[in-house]
Design an enzyme around this catalytic site. Structure first.
Site, PDB file in Angstrom:
ATOM      1  N   GLY A   1       0.810  -1.214   0.000  1.00 24.12           N
ATOM      2  CA  GLY A   1       0.000   0.000   0.000  1.00 24.12           C
ATOM      3  C   GLY A   1       0.843   1.263   0.000  1.00 24.12           C
ATOM      4  N   THR A   2       1.926   1.254   0.742  1.00 24.24           N
ATOM      5  CA  THR A   2       2.773   2.450   0.833  1.00 24.24           C
ATOM      6  C   THR A   2       3.319   2.813  -0.540  1.00 24.24           C
ATOM      7  OG1 THR A   2       3.375   1.869   3.094  1.00 24.24           O
ATOM      8  CG2 THR A   2       4.817   3.424   1.953  1.00 24.24           C
TER       9      THR A   2
ATOM     10  N   ASN B   1      -7.851   4.201   8.771  1.00 23.62           N
ATOM     11  CA  ASN B   1      -7.238   3.081   9.475  1.00 23.62           C
ATOM     12  C   ASN B   1      -7.324   3.202  10.994  1.00 23.62           C
ATOM     13  OD1 ASN B   1      -5.360   5.158   8.364  1.00 23.62           O
ATOM     14  ND2 ASN B   1      -4.012   4.308   9.930  1.00 23.62           N
TER      15      ASN B   1
ATOM     16  N   GLN C   1      -7.607  -0.124   3.692  1.00 25.08           N
ATOM     17  CA  GLN C   1      -8.419  -0.683   4.784  1.00 25.08           C
ATOM     18  C   GLN C   1      -9.807  -1.097   4.310  1.00 25.08           C
ATOM     19  OE1 GLN C   1      -7.574  -1.410   7.954  1.00 25.08           O
ATOM     20  NE2 GLN C   1      -5.523  -0.551   7.896  1.00 25.08           N
TER      21      GLN C   1
ATOM     22  N   THR D   1      11.178  -6.736 -10.922  1.00 25.33           N
ATOM     23  CA  THR D   1      10.712  -8.110 -11.134  1.00 25.33           C
ATOM     24  C   THR D   1       9.512  -8.398 -10.243  1.00 25.33           C
ATOM     25  OG1 THR D   1      12.951  -8.795 -11.686  1.00 25.33           O
ATOM     26  CG2 THR D   1      11.420 -10.542 -11.029  1.00 25.33           C
TER      27      THR D   1
ATOM     28  N   CYS E   1       4.196   6.125  16.826  1.00 27.12           N
ATOM     29  CA  CYS E   1       4.930   6.837  17.855  1.00 27.12           C
ATOM     30  C   CYS E   1       6.372   6.962  17.374  1.00 27.12           C
ATOM     31  CB  CYS E   1       4.853   6.154  19.207  1.00 27.12           C
ATOM     32  SG  CYS E   1       5.792   4.663  19.383  1.00 27.12           S
TER      33      CYS E   1
HETATM   34  N1  PLP Z   1      -2.795   2.979   3.865  1.00 29.27           N
HETATM   35  C1  PLP Z   1      -3.537   2.602   4.916  1.00 29.27           C
HETATM   36  C2  PLP Z   1      -4.883   3.231   5.136  1.00 29.27           C
HETATM   37  C3  PLP Z   1      -3.052   1.635   5.807  1.00 29.27           C
HETATM   38  O1  PLP Z   1      -3.776   1.271   6.857  1.00 29.27           O
HETATM   39  C4  PLP Z   1      -1.769   1.069   5.562  1.00 29.27           C
HETATM   40  C5  PLP Z   1      -1.166   0.105   6.503  1.00 29.27           C
HETATM   41  O2  PLP Z   1      -1.189   0.287   7.696  1.00 29.27           O
HETATM   42  C6  PLP Z   1      -1.051   1.493   4.431  1.00 29.27           C
HETATM   43  C7  PLP Z   1      -1.594   2.456   3.602  1.00 29.27           C
HETATM   44  C8  PLP Z   1       0.290   0.924   4.092  1.00 29.27           C
HETATM   45  O3  PLP Z   1       0.160  -0.334   3.484  1.00 29.27           O
HETATM   46  P1  PLP Z   1       1.402  -1.346   3.413  1.00 29.27           P
HETATM   47  O4  PLP Z   1       1.628  -1.829   4.815  1.00 29.27           O
HETATM   48  O5  PLP Z   1       0.947  -2.433   2.489  1.00 29.27           O
HETATM   49  O6  PLP Z   1       2.557  -0.594   2.885  1.00 29.27           O
END
Ligand code: PLP
Length: 406
Positions: free
Chosen positions: A69-70, A157, A185, A243, A336
């Protein structure tokens, strides 16, 4: 076994995902190679792409695999910003909700610091819902032709609030502004359909739905132009080089199929457990305040697996630590820094003061949760809460740690 109430952080791998992962990981083959092993890996990836596209309401060509996700959030926000600003240099503003995950929030702040972007933080109400009036006003008065993109998460989240994505997209559409949503989420917990949403881009992540950590996807409209963040072999429509993780992608698809095929029943089951947790907290600690939307009033506006409270006079970290000692794993919901608790920017944006925000605790449920978990939590909470309250707000962790070694 501890009682795991932190599924929003990561949820255990599901049976179908584990089976897919273990069967594929022992095979070799780069999906970009032309020989038999490569072609077999490619077939696995493309079958998974179709499954994930179907689960998310997208076309297979709209699925861009990432490391999670990041990365999907970084790619969407930076990529949209750069491509829009390159085409029209006056487009430097990014409309962004005030309650984003750090993956979006920090990306926007980085673009401000290094790329001349200007963030416009959209306010939320006391439940954490983005103000459509503020958005409408910003679009109408603020010079829409200086806006590069809008980004707003589908579900929060920390407090589990679902955002009015359809209304947000409709407003932005009037001005031709592309919208990205972090649906990390939401996907797998509530109905999410990329095509119907009208979004330009949407982030999802495997480990939040029962897949493995380290895989995700950006769903990207076929006509949407995006400047890549990383460069290399030109995989994934030349938008995301690198990859592909064939086994992780196969497991992601198995998890996606699993969660979406049974979503209505499973969400109702999890919401029932969540409601028991809310009722139990209210009974054991009447002064605790549920944050986010009250599911008793608006069940469709909160994630089924999320319960979030502030406990007056308690430090969230203290309560977390004491619950952990009693075998209950929860979260304060926010980051934190170097062990120093920071009040959540989400709760501050919802209008809480810093001290109240520091008493936050999130309990999140998922596919392994059951009534026994709830019962164990109900049993452990009163004592953990009483001790956390005694420790108070000052010097919380050291006083508890000292106490625990006695
Ligand atoms: N976005 C939201 C709303 C999340 O809750 C999270 C993970 O906590 C992320 C992005 C990041 O996802 P990932 O852990 O797959 O990088």
């Amino acid at each position: 076994m501890p009682v795991y109430l932190d599924h929003a952080a990561t949820t255990p791998i599901s049976g179908p995902a584990l089976a897919a992962l273990t069967s594929v990981i022992s095979r070799s083959g780069n999906p970009s190679s032309l020989h038999g092993s490569g072609r077999r890996a490619r077939a696995t990836v493309e079958a998974a792409r179709e499954t994930i596209a179907k689960a998310a309401g997208a076309h297979p060509t709209e699925v861009i695999f990432t490391s999670g996700g990041t990365e999907a959030d970084n790619l969407a926000v930076k990529g949209l910003f750069w491509s829009r600003r390159d085409a029209e240099p006056q487009r430097a503003r990014i409309l962004v909700s005030a309650v984003e995950h750090a993956a979006v929030q920090d990306t926007v702040e980085w673009l401000e610091k290094h790329e001349g972007a200007e963030a416009v933080w959209l306010p939320v109400d006391e439940d954490g819902t983005v103000s459509l009036d503020a958005l409408q006003k910003e679009l109408a008065d603020g010079g829409a032709d200086s806006i590069a993109l809008l980004t707003c998460m589908w579900a929060n989240n920390e407090v589990g609030t679902l955002q009015p994505i359809a209304e947000i997209v409709a407003l932005a559409d009037n001005y031709g502004i592309p919208v990205h949503s972090d649906a990390v989420q939401a996907f797998g917990s509530v109905p999410v359909n990329f095509k119907d949403s009208g979004l330009a881009a949407m982030s999802i992540s495997a480990h939040k739905i029962g897949g493995a950590v380290g895989v995700g996807a950006l769903l990207l409209g076929r006509a949407v132009k995006l400047t890549p963040v990383q460069h290399g072999g030109g995989q994934e429509r030349s938008v995301r080089s690198g990859t592909l993780d064939t086994a992780g992608i196969a497991a992601f698809a198995a998890a996606a199929q699993d969660v979406t095929s049974n979503m209505a029943a499973e969400s109702a089951r999890i919401a029932g457990l969540r409601d028991s947790i809310i009722a139990a907290v209210r009974e054991a600690v009447p002064e605790a305040v549920l944050r986010g939307v009250d599911p008793g009033k608006h069940p469709d506006k909160r994630l089924p697996g999320n319960a979030h409270f502030t406990f007056p006079g308690c430090e969230g970290d203290s309560l977390l630590f004491l619950l952990d000692m009693a075998g209950i794993e929860s979260s304060t919901g926010s980051a934190c820094t170097a062990g120093v608790p920071r009040p959540s920017h989400v709760l501050l944006a919802m209008g809480l003061d810093e001290e109240t925000a520091r008493g936050a605790q999130r309990f999140s449920l998922g596919h392994t949760s059951d009534q026994e978990d709830v019962d164990a939590f109900v049993k452990a909470l009163p004592d953990a809460h009483a001790r956390a309250k005694k420790a108070g707000m000052a010097d919380h962790v050291s006083s508890i740690q000292t106490a625990s070694t006695r």
